[in-house]
Motif scaffolding. Structure first.
Motif, short mmCIF file in Angstrom:
data_model
loop_
_atom_site.label_atom_id
_atom_site.label_comp_id
_atom_site.label_asym_id
_atom_site.label_seq_id
_atom_site.Cartn_x
_atom_site.Cartn_y
_atom_site.Cartn_z
N ASN A 2 25.98 -9.87 -11.53
CA ASN A 2 24.57 -10.14 -11.26
C ASN A 2 23.81 -10.41 -12.56
O ASN A 2 24.20 -9.94 -13.62
N GLU B 53 18.42 -7.58 -15.74
CA GLU B 53 17.01 -7.31 -15.47
C GLU B 53 16.16 -7.47 -16.72
O GLU B 53 14.95 -7.59 -16.65
N CYS B 54 16.81 -7.46 -17.89
CA CYS B 54 16.10 -7.51 -19.16
C CYS B 54 16.91 -8.34 -20.15
O CYS B 54 18.10 -8.08 -20.33
N LEU C 285 23.65 -7.75 -15.41
CA LEU C 285 23.23 -6.45 -14.92
C LEU C 285 24.31 -5.43 -15.31
O LEU C 285 25.50 -5.71 -15.17
N SER D 248 21.81 -5.55 -22.50
CA SER D 248 22.40 -5.65 -21.17
C SER D 248 23.57 -6.63 -21.18
O SER D 248 23.48 -7.75 -20.70
#
Length: 167
Positions: free
Chosen positions: A34, A37-38, A77, A108
């Motif tokens: 995935n 997020e950052c 992710l 990440s």
């Protein structure tokens, strides 16, 4: 009205370490498939590492140079803290606890999660909790994750950072 699901602690004294590691990586691959997020912010990461390494004379310049020499892949992710002490079982399935996804100070990239597994293989839980030392090597970890040389060097760097930032 909410009832929490009972989960079983892992019996570290009777574990098949190789099978457990393979199951961990298989589960983490679900995260890694995935988008992050950052995004990676190496400046924030380096500032964080510098602050934590400031009490260790001579270490910071080496970490900074090492970080800047690395090949940083695109963000994905991550769980963020899949050490062995953050794992329990639901029957035979592993359940990861305490997710800590990437942030500006914790890049990440999948190597971040792999570095946490390396931290456990190095005996983090044995030192912190008196748990048995895993019967695994870093070669076992590299084999099950399929890291190429560039990613493995990133894992090595992020593992070093794990120990520098321990309180």
């Amino acid at each position: 009205g909410y009832v929490m699901e009972p989960l079983e602690p892992i019996d570290w004294r009777r574990i098949d370490w190789h099978a457990h590691l393979a199951q961990c990586v298989t589960l983490l691959e679900v995260f890694w498939s995935n988008p992050a997020e950052c995004p990676i912010d190496l400046d924030a990461h380096l500032a964080f590492v510098q602050a934590r390494a400031s009490g260790l004379p001579g270490v910071w310049p080496d970490l900074e140079a090492w970080c800047l020499d690395l090949v940083w892949p695109g963000s994905v992710l991550i769980h963020g803290d899949p050490t062995f002490c953050n794992q329990v079982r639901r029957q035979t399935d592993i359940v990861f606890l305490d997710p800590n996804p990437g942030s500006s100070v914790s890049p990440s990239v999948r190597a971040q999660d792999i570095a946490h597994l390396a931290q456990s293989i190095h005996g983090y839980e044995a030192i912190k909790l008196g748990a048995p030392t895993p019967q695994l090597t870093l070669d076992d970890l590299r084999a099950v994750t399929g890291c190429d040389d560039a990613e493995w060097e990133l894992v090595r760097y992020l593992t070093a950072v794990k120990f520098v930032r321990l309180p």
